[in-house]
Scaffold this motif. Structure first.
Motif, mmCIF file in Angstrom:
data_model
loop_
_atom_site.group_PDB
_atom_site.id
_atom_site.type_symbol
_atom_site.label_atom_id
_atom_site.label_comp_id
_atom_site.label_asym_id
_atom_site.label_seq_id
_atom_site.Cartn_x
_atom_site.Cartn_y
_atom_site.Cartn_z
ATOM 1 N N LEU A 375 0.824 -1.203 0.000
ATOM 2 C CA LEU A 375 0.000 0.000 0.000
ATOM 3 C C LEU A 375 0.861 1.257 0.000
ATOM 4 C CD1 LEU A 375 -2.754 1.437 0.305
ATOM 5 C CD2 LEU A 375 -2.543 1.094 2.781
ATOM 6 N N ARG A 376 1.920 1.236 0.787
ATOM 7 C CA ARG A 376 2.803 2.406 0.844
ATOM 8 C C ARG A 376 3.416 2.700 -0.523
ATOM 9 N NH1 ARG A 376 5.304 4.959 5.050
ATOM 10 N NH2 ARG A 376 4.586 3.355 6.517
ATOM 11 N N GLN A 377 3.856 1.651 -1.207
ATOM 12 C CA GLN A 377 4.460 1.848 -2.527
ATOM 13 C C GLN A 377 3.438 2.354 -3.545
ATOM 14 O OE1 GLN A 377 7.849 1.495 -2.999
ATOM 15 N NE2 GLN A 377 7.710 1.296 -0.777
ATOM 16 N N ILE A 378 2.211 1.854 -3.445
ATOM 17 C CA ILE A 378 1.158 2.315 -4.356
ATOM 18 C C ILE A 378 0.886 3.799 -4.149
ATOM 19 C CG2 ILE A 378 -1.304 2.116 -4.879
ATOM 20 C CD1 ILE A 378 -1.063 -0.880 -4.269
ATOM 21 N N LEU A 379 0.761 4.212 -2.901
ATOM 22 C CA LEU A 379 0.457 5.615 -2.621
ATOM 23 C C LEU A 379 1.616 6.527 -3.013
ATOM 24 C CD1 LEU A 379 -1.383 5.329 0.819
ATOM 25 C CD2 LEU A 379 -2.364 5.497 -1.473
ATOM 26 N N LEU A 380 2.840 6.084 -2.775
ATOM 27 C CA LEU A 380 3.992 6.902 -3.173
ATOM 28 C C LEU A 380 4.054 7.055 -4.690
ATOM 29 C CD1 LEU A 380 6.745 5.576 -0.722
ATOM 30 C CD2 LEU A 380 5.613 7.805 -0.669
ATOM 31 N N ALA A 381 3.729 5.960 -5.405
ATOM 32 C CA ALA A 381 3.730 6.050 -6.867
ATOM 33 C C ALA A 381 2.607 6.957 -7.360
ATOM 34 C CB ALA A 381 3.593 4.649 -7.465
ATOM 35 N N LEU A 382 1.436 6.873 -6.737
ATOM 36 C CA LEU A 382 0.333 7.759 -7.117
ATOM 37 C C LEU A 382 0.666 9.217 -6.813
ATOM 38 C CD1 LEU A 382 -2.919 5.873 -6.005
ATOM 39 C CD2 LEU A 382 -2.234 6.469 -8.334
ATOM 40 N N ASN A 383 1.418 9.421 -5.762
ATOM 41 C CA ASN A 383 1.763 10.786 -5.369
ATOM 42 C C ASN A 383 2.615 11.482 -6.423
ATOM 43 O OD1 ASN A 383 1.501 12.758 -3.226
ATOM 44 N ND2 ASN A 383 3.706 12.509 -2.880
ATOM 45 N N GLU A 384 3.293 10.691 -7.258
ATOM 46 C CA GLU A 384 4.143 11.260 -8.307
ATOM 47 C C GLU A 384 3.356 11.610 -9.563
ATOM 48 O OE1 GLU A 384 7.313 11.952 -7.838
ATOM 49 O OE2 GLU A 384 7.165 11.195 -5.771
ATOM 50 N N ARG A 385 2.089 11.203 -9.607
ATOM 51 C CA ARG A 385 1.279 11.442 -10.804
ATOM 52 C C ARG A 385 0.164 12.436 -10.503
ATOM 53 N NH1 ARG A 385 -0.248 5.925 -14.026
ATOM 54 N NH2 ARG A 385 1.824 4.966 -14.166
ATOM 55 N N PRO A 386 -0.144 13.307 -11.435
ATOM 56 C CA PRO A 386 -1.366 14.113 -11.284
ATOM 57 C C PRO A 386 -2.595 13.224 -11.453
ATOM 58 C CG PRO A 386 -0.341 14.525 -13.416
ATOM 59 C CD PRO A 386 0.619 13.667 -12.642
ATOM 60 N N GLU A 387 -3.680 13.610 -10.845
ATOM 61 C CA GLU A 387 -4.875 12.760 -10.852
ATOM 62 C C GLU A 387 -5.383 12.491 -12.263
ATOM 63 O OE1 GLU A 387 -9.316 12.589 -8.737
ATOM 64 O OE2 GLU A 387 -7.922 14.241 -8.302
ATOM 65 N N ARG A 388 -5.169 13.411 -13.180
ATOM 66 C CA ARG A 388 -5.657 13.205 -14.550
ATOM 67 C C ARG A 388 -4.915 12.077 -15.260
ATOM 68 N NH1 ARG A 388 -2.761 17.999 -14.556
ATOM 69 N NH2 ARG A 388 -0.843 18.000 -15.825
ATOM 70 N N ASN A 389 -3.742 11.703 -14.743
ATOM 71 C CA ASN A 389 -2.962 10.620 -15.356
ATOM 72 C C ASN A 389 -3.140 9.285 -14.643
ATOM 73 O OD1 ASN A 389 -1.940 12.399 -17.246
ATOM 74 N ND2 ASN A 389 -0.058 12.818 -16.091
ATOM 75 N N TRP A 390 -4.078 9.211 -13.738
ATOM 76 C CA TRP A 390 -4.339 7.941 -13.071
ATOM 77 C C TRP A 390 -5.008 6.964 -14.039
ATOM 78 C CZ3 TRP A 390 -6.550 9.151 -7.508
ATOM 79 C CH2 TRP A 390 -5.559 9.808 -6.768
ATOM 80 N N PRO A 391 -4.860 5.660 -13.809
ATOM 81 C CA PRO A 391 -5.543 4.684 -14.683
ATOM 82 C C PRO A 391 -7.051 4.913 -14.691
ATOM 83 C CG PRO A 391 -3.913 3.599 -13.300
ATOM 84 C CD PRO A 391 -4.009 5.009 -12.801
ATOM 85 N N SER A 392 -7.659 4.571 -15.810
ATOM 86 C CA SER A 392 -9.092 4.837 -15.974
ATOM 87 C C SER A 392 -9.959 3.591 -15.888
ATOM 88 C CB SER A 392 -9.343 5.522 -17.327
ATOM 89 O OG SER A 392 -8.849 4.710 -18.394
ATOM 90 N N ASP A 393 -9.345 2.402 -15.830
ATOM 91 C CA ASP A 393 -10.143 1.179 -15.754
ATOM 92 C C ASP A 393 -9.458 0.177 -14.829
ATOM 93 O OD1 ASP A 393 -7.975 0.343 -17.234
ATOM 94 O OD2 ASP A 393 -9.088 0.091 -19.106
ATOM 95 N N ALA A 394 -10.161 -0.938 -14.574
ATOM 96 C CA ALA A 394 -9.645 -1.939 -13.631
ATOM 97 C C ALA A 394 -8.335 -2.544 -14.112
ATOM 98 C CB ALA A 394 -10.693 -3.032 -13.416
ATOM 99 N N ALA A 395 -8.238 -2.815 -15.419
ATOM 100 C CA ALA A 395 -7.003 -3.401 -15.950
ATOM 101 C C ALA A 395 -5.822 -2.454 -15.749
ATOM 102 C CB ALA A 395 -7.181 -3.734 -17.430
ATOM 103 N N GLY A 396 -6.060 -1.169 -15.942
ATOM 104 C CA GLY A 396 -4.995 -0.195 -15.738
ATOM 105 C C GLY A 396 -4.548 -0.120 -14.288
#
Length: 412
Positions: A375-396
């Protein structure tokens, strides 16, 4: 006090499936073990302190070998698939599988071998008057209950923290709250292997193979539903209802966390509703007390870099800071103040408040409920991306989760 062994139902297919001339002796023997092995040993009201004890058993296809002392490793491997679930008088759920020592496993194997040997090839799947039930009952009474009594001071360490009370289906997607308590993939691998082998050798045709697979789903769904009804009947309905309104469902770790402080259960359930991705993390931290297993420690060391030379002291200091942050986070959750919770989460995981707010508004179900190190690694990786660049579907999201796993250590 009642003791029962729950087994699968009989079907018309069984006569063909257990006939040597039709499917071959190996598959017929495996099919007999599949039909005869109890799925659960249920002991209702064994003492004033326990409402229910349930032992979930894997398939006993190698009992003839396991009863021989030479093959002690087979007994240990088989014992890894056992689940020993207890519900106490306060309706908390425990998982005592770590307390099953080799002597108790050996006695259980012998009792189970007698139970299976005395099971008829056709007819009833067994009832309360089965001739070998007394021996199975004796194993539970003389060993397992005695173990629990001798380890009374250790009960808190064995509060259930993982798994969900849900029917498991091979090939189906895992629910956001984690895996099912019933893991079919590990329960009867030998039977499925024999079935595939018979198909490859053309001892059975594809149509018969499909009928057997459908019968497995039908019977396992039925028996798991019966076991679930027994377990849910011993749990607190109000707490289950609170969890039912979240997306994680009846997660045993979260159930125990809510049961620890019933007055604060509504605040805790609200956080689980907003961010189901925190389910396993909050279950582990909220129940606290159990020493982590070596695999979890190793994974956390990789994630934090503590495995590198000279990093041990820094990791210890970070662990102390994390402990203080966890206490602050749990106090924030129990206060019911969303803003404090968001700020505490951001502080603990060292991410921005905006990231936590974004997940608070819309937490993707595909993230599941990973353990803390992941979970920590997921959140740190998300923190490096703007929300508009987050995956848009379950596969992503699944691909993103995989990319957030720390790289393996270079053996050099």
């Amino acid at each position: 006090m009642t003791f029962t062994a729950i087994r699968i139902d009989d079907l018309a297919l069984d006569q063909e499936l257990t006939e040597d001339a039709t499917v071959g002796p190996e598959l017929a023997q495996a099919a007999h073990a599949y039909r005869s092995t109890p799925r659960a040993l249920v002991w209702r009201n064994p003492s004033s302190e326990w409402q229910l004890l349930v032992v979930l058993l894997p398939l006993a296809t190698r009992l003839s070998l396991m009863t021989n002392p030479i093959f002690g490793r087979l007994v240990r491997d088989w014992g890894l698939g056992i689940r020993f679930i207890g519900v106490d008088a306060e309706q908390s759920v425990y998982d005592f599988r770590d307390l099953l020592h080799p002597r108790a496993l050996g006695k259980l194997v012998k009792a189970l071998a007698r139970f299976v040997e005395q099971s008829p090839i056709a007819g009833s799947a067994g009832g309360a008057d089965h001739p070998a039930l007394d021996m199975l009952f004796s194993v539970l009474a003389d060993d397992m209950l005695t173990i629990l009594e001798s380890r009374r001071d250790d009960w808190r360490r064995h509060l259930a923290r993982e798994d969900r009370l849900a029917i498991d289906r091979i090939g189906s997607d895992q629910a956001p709250g984690g895996r099912s308590l019933f893991d079919r993939r590990t329960r009867f691998p030998d039977f499925l292997a024999q079935l595939r082998q018979a198909l490859r050798l053309q001892m059975i045709d594809v149509e018969f193979y499909g009928r057997v697979l459908r019968s497995i789903d039908l019977r396992e769904d039925s028996v798991e539903s019966r076991i679930l009804a027994i377990l849910e009947g011993a749990l607190d309905p109000v707490t289950l209802a609170k969890l039912g309104r979240t997306r994680i469902g009846p997660h045993l770790g979260c159930y125990n966390w809510l049961r620890l402080e019933p007055r604060l259960a509504a605040h805790r359930a609200s956080v689980l509703y907003k961010m189901p991705v925190l389910a396993q993390f909050l279950a582990d931290q909220g129940l606290c007390g159990a020493a982590p297993d070596r695999r979890s420690v190793f994974a956390r060391q990789i994630a934090t870099g503590a495995h590198e030379p000279g990093q041990a002291s820094a990791a210890a200091a970070a662990a102390r800071r994390d402990e203080a942050s966890v206490r602050s986070l749990l106090r924030a959750i129990d206060s019911g103040q969303d803003r404090w919770v968001i700020e505490s989460l951001a502080q603990y995981f060292r991410v921005s408040d905006n990231l936590v707010r974004a997940l608070w508004r819309n937490c993707p179900a595909a993230l599941g409920a990973p353990p803390e190190w992941h979970l920590r690694q997921i959140l740190l990786a998300l923190n490096e991306r703007p929300e508009r660049n987050w995956p848009s579907d379950a596969a992503g999201w699944l691909a993103f989760k995989s990319s957030a796993v720390p790289a393996a250590i270079d053996p050099r």
